[in-house]
Design a protein around this motif. Structure first.
Motif, PDB file in Angstrom:
ATOM      1  N   PRO A  44      -5.251   0.223  -7.604  1.00  0.00           N
ATOM      2  CA  PRO A  44      -5.651   1.709  -7.936  1.00  0.00           C
ATOM      3  C   PRO A  44      -5.969   1.999  -9.227  1.00  0.00           C
ATOM      4  O   PRO A  44      -4.994   1.576 -10.052  1.00  0.00           O
ATOM      5  N   TYR A  55       0.657  -1.317  -0.018  1.00  0.00           N
ATOM      6  CA  TYR A  55       0.049   0.042  -0.125  1.00  0.00           C
ATOM      7  C   TYR A  55       0.803   1.236   0.015  1.00  0.00           C
ATOM      8  O   TYR A  55       0.294   2.390  -0.035  1.00  0.00           O
ATOM      9  N   ALA A  85      -8.692   6.628   1.232  1.00  0.00           N
ATOM     10  CA  ALA A  85      -9.410   6.689   0.007  1.00  0.00           C
ATOM     11  C   ALA A  85      -9.384   7.997  -0.648  1.00  0.00           C
ATOM     12  O   ALA A  85     -10.068   8.997   0.123  1.00  0.00           O
ATOM     13  N   ASP A  86      -9.266   8.389  -1.919  1.00  0.00           N
ATOM     14  CA  ASP A  86      -9.331   9.646  -2.543  1.00  0.00           C
ATOM     15  C   ASP A  86     -10.436   9.422  -3.584  1.00  0.00           C
ATOM     16  O   ASP A  86     -10.215   9.070  -4.484  1.00  0.00           O
ATOM     17  N   ALA A  95       2.206   2.734  -2.368  1.00  0.00           N
ATOM     18  CA  ALA A  95       2.214   3.766  -3.536  1.00  0.00           C
ATOM     19  C   ALA A  95       1.136   4.662  -3.135  1.00  0.00           C
ATOM     20  O   ALA A  95       0.848   5.752  -3.480  1.00  0.00           O
ATOM     21  N   VAL A  96      -0.002   4.062  -2.558  1.00  0.00           N
ATOM     22  CA  VAL A  96      -1.275   4.888  -2.234  1.00  0.00           C
ATOM     23  C   VAL A  96      -0.927   5.403  -1.106  1.00  0.00           C
ATOM     24  O   VAL A  96      -1.482   6.891  -1.210  1.00  0.00           O
ATOM     25  N   GLU A  97      -0.074   5.294  -0.244  1.00  0.00           N
ATOM     26  CA  GLU A  97       0.143   6.256   1.233  1.00  0.00           C
ATOM     27  C   GLU A  97       0.848   7.276   0.538  1.00  0.00           C
ATOM     28  O   GLU A  97       0.743   8.525   1.170  1.00  0.00           O
ATOM     29  N   TRP A 107       0.691   8.935  -2.559  1.00  0.00           N
ATOM     30  CA  TRP A 107      -0.220   9.618  -3.138  1.00  0.00           C
ATOM     31  C   TRP A 107      -1.005  10.455  -2.155  1.00  0.00           C
ATOM     32  O   TRP A 107      -1.199  11.778  -2.537  1.00  0.00           O
ATOM     33  N   MET A 108      -1.574   9.712  -1.192  1.00  0.00           N
ATOM     34  CA  MET A 108      -2.206  10.476  -0.116  1.00  0.00           C
ATOM     35  C   MET A 108      -1.457  11.525   0.552  1.00  0.00           C
ATOM     36  O   MET A 108      -2.427  12.536   0.791  1.00  0.00           O
ATOM     37  N   ILE A 128      -8.972   7.215  -6.804  1.00  0.00           N
ATOM     38  CA  ILE A 128      -7.849   6.097  -6.048  1.00  0.00           C
ATOM     39  C   ILE A 128      -8.734   5.735  -4.917  1.00  0.00           C
ATOM     40  O   ILE A 128      -9.007   6.403  -3.761  1.00  0.00           O
ATOM     41  N   ASN A 129      -8.868   4.631  -5.110  1.00  0.00           N
ATOM     42  CA  ASN A 129     -10.130   3.739  -4.115  1.00  0.00           C
ATOM     43  C   ASN A 129      -9.427   2.348  -4.062  1.00  0.00           C
ATOM     44  O   ASN A 129     -10.199   1.434  -4.555  1.00  0.00           O
ATOM     45  N   TYR A 130      -8.481   2.310  -3.143  1.00  0.00           N
ATOM     46  CA  TYR A 130      -7.759   1.091  -3.243  1.00  0.00           C
ATOM     47  C   TYR A 130      -8.379   0.176  -2.029  1.00  0.00           C
ATOM     48  O   TYR A 130      -7.670   0.108  -1.049  1.00  0.00           O
TER      49      TYR A 130
END
Ligand code: ADP
Ligand code: MG
Length: 352
Positions: free
Chosen positions: A229, A60, A191-192, A62-64, A66-67, A197-199
């Motif tokens: 994502p 996770y 989640a954005d 990459a998502v973190e 991004w956020m 972006i809703n992983y």
């Protein structure tokens, strides 16, 4: 377009870091998706002093990143100060995402709530000194009001940016010693929804202690969440329909409950409370009716605190912890609740 240019210029002039700049220190946490360390920078690179926090994350990460990048630009004060994130592929375990934040402080809200001194230990942190006043319900209520105000302020920042955190709990709230306020950490499950972006793979485990009764943020009318994502255009209309931000409101309502009731602060007692509430169909009023007649001193103290000022605290609590997401109050509306009356707002204004 302006935002794009700004972001680009910002990236050009921002410090970047690499593996060799970082000296590992004490391990602060170990989750299923990565480990967190206190770190310092190797001498030659440290222009700015001070300790940092490093998360070595797997899936996770990459998502973190991004956020955190989004939070940095849109609502920097809501969360721990993020410095930089990169993919580190030379690690033995395979590719990892490395994320760096400023070290905000030693204590999470969970640490502070475990102390017998709570909430007075927080008053000392926020004011930098202990007030020479008699201890009592009114004073405790004022401190809890201030904490709730800070949490809702941070959450409103995230929600206004279009981010739902989904893992709001005392362990993910850090006391920032620099700004003397609470900040949100751990955007790994966020989640954005505006950018899509809703992983959440379906099997993603939300923390059952603090999760709202609805399992997934989007209702069944919405197409099912993608398992990776992807960028899909989710309109603000969908946000309005499903009110995904109210998932976090339920969690922060449970934190409010734990602050008011010392007897509900341990994991076991919270789990037991959740069971009782479920049996009452998630109706706090009927939960109160079942437990109050045979309540011990700790429970009674909590009700007394929430009943101050005509029961305005109880009113706020019951507008957060509700079964139906759409009946829960939003963070922004909660901040204007009479619970944060004149004195509450004063306490908040000295913080900003
Ligand atoms: P995990 O995925 O392991 O839950 P977190 O982001 O919640 O990762 O961080 C784990 C722990 O590390 C936190 O509970 C907190 O004690 C500490 N921590 C994380 N970020 C910071 C920070 N910016 N400053 C100080 N401590 C931090
Ligand atoms: Mg965490």
């Amino acid at each position: 377009f302006d935002m794009f240019v700004l972001a680009f210029v910002e990236r050009l002039f921002r410090s970047t870091y690499k593996k060799d700049d970082i000296v590992l220190g004490k391990k602060l946490g170990e989750g299923s998706f990565g480990s967190v360390y206190r770190v310092s920078l190797a001498k030659k690179t440290s222009s700015k002093g001070g300790d940092l926090v490093l998360k070595r994350a797997t899936e996770y990460g990459a998502v973190e990143i991004w956020m955190n990048e989004r939070v940095r630009r849109a609502c920097a004060n809501s969360c721990a100060d993020f410095l930089y994130g990169f993919l580190e592929s030379s690690s033995k375990k395979g590719a990892e995402y490395w994320l760096l934040w400023r070290f905000e402080g030693k204590a999470t809200l969970a640490d502070l709530m475990q102390s017998r001194e709570f909430p007075y230990n927080v008053e000392a942190l926020i004011l930098g000194e202990v007030q020479d006043l008699p201890k009592g319900l009114d004073r405790e209520n004022r401190i809890i009001q201030t904490i709730m105000g800070q949490l809702l302020f941070a959450l409103d920042g995230l929600h206004s940016t279009g981010i739902v955190h989904r893992d709001i709990k005392p362990q993910n709230i850090i006391f920032s010693e620099g700004s003397r306020t609470f900040k949100i950490i751990d955007l790994g499950a966020a989640a954005d929804l505006r950018v899509g972006i809703n992983y959440i793979p379906k099997e993603f485990l939300l923390d059952p202690r603090y999760a709202a009764p609805e399992q997934y943020i989007m209702s069944t009318q919405t197409p099912s969440a993608p398992s990776a994502p992807v960028a899909t255009a989710l309109s603000p209309v969908l946000w309005q329909l499903n009110l995904p931000d109210r998932f976090d409101i339920y969690s922060v309502g449970l934190i409010f409950l734990q602050m008011a009731f010392p007897g509900l602060r341990s994991d076991n007692s919270l789990i037991q409370f959740n069971r009782q509430l479920k049996r009452c169909d998630y109706d706090l009023v009927s939960w109160r009716q079942t437990v109050e007649p045979r309540a011990g001193p700790e429970l009674r103290k909590g009700f007394e605190l929430l009943d101050l000022d005509g029961g305005i605290g109880w009113e706020l609590l019951t507008s957060m912890v509700r079964f139906k997401a759409r009946q829960r109050i939003s963070a922004k509306t909660a901040l204007a609740h009479p619970y944060f009356g004149r004195e509450g707002l004063l306490a908040l204004s000295f913080i900003q």
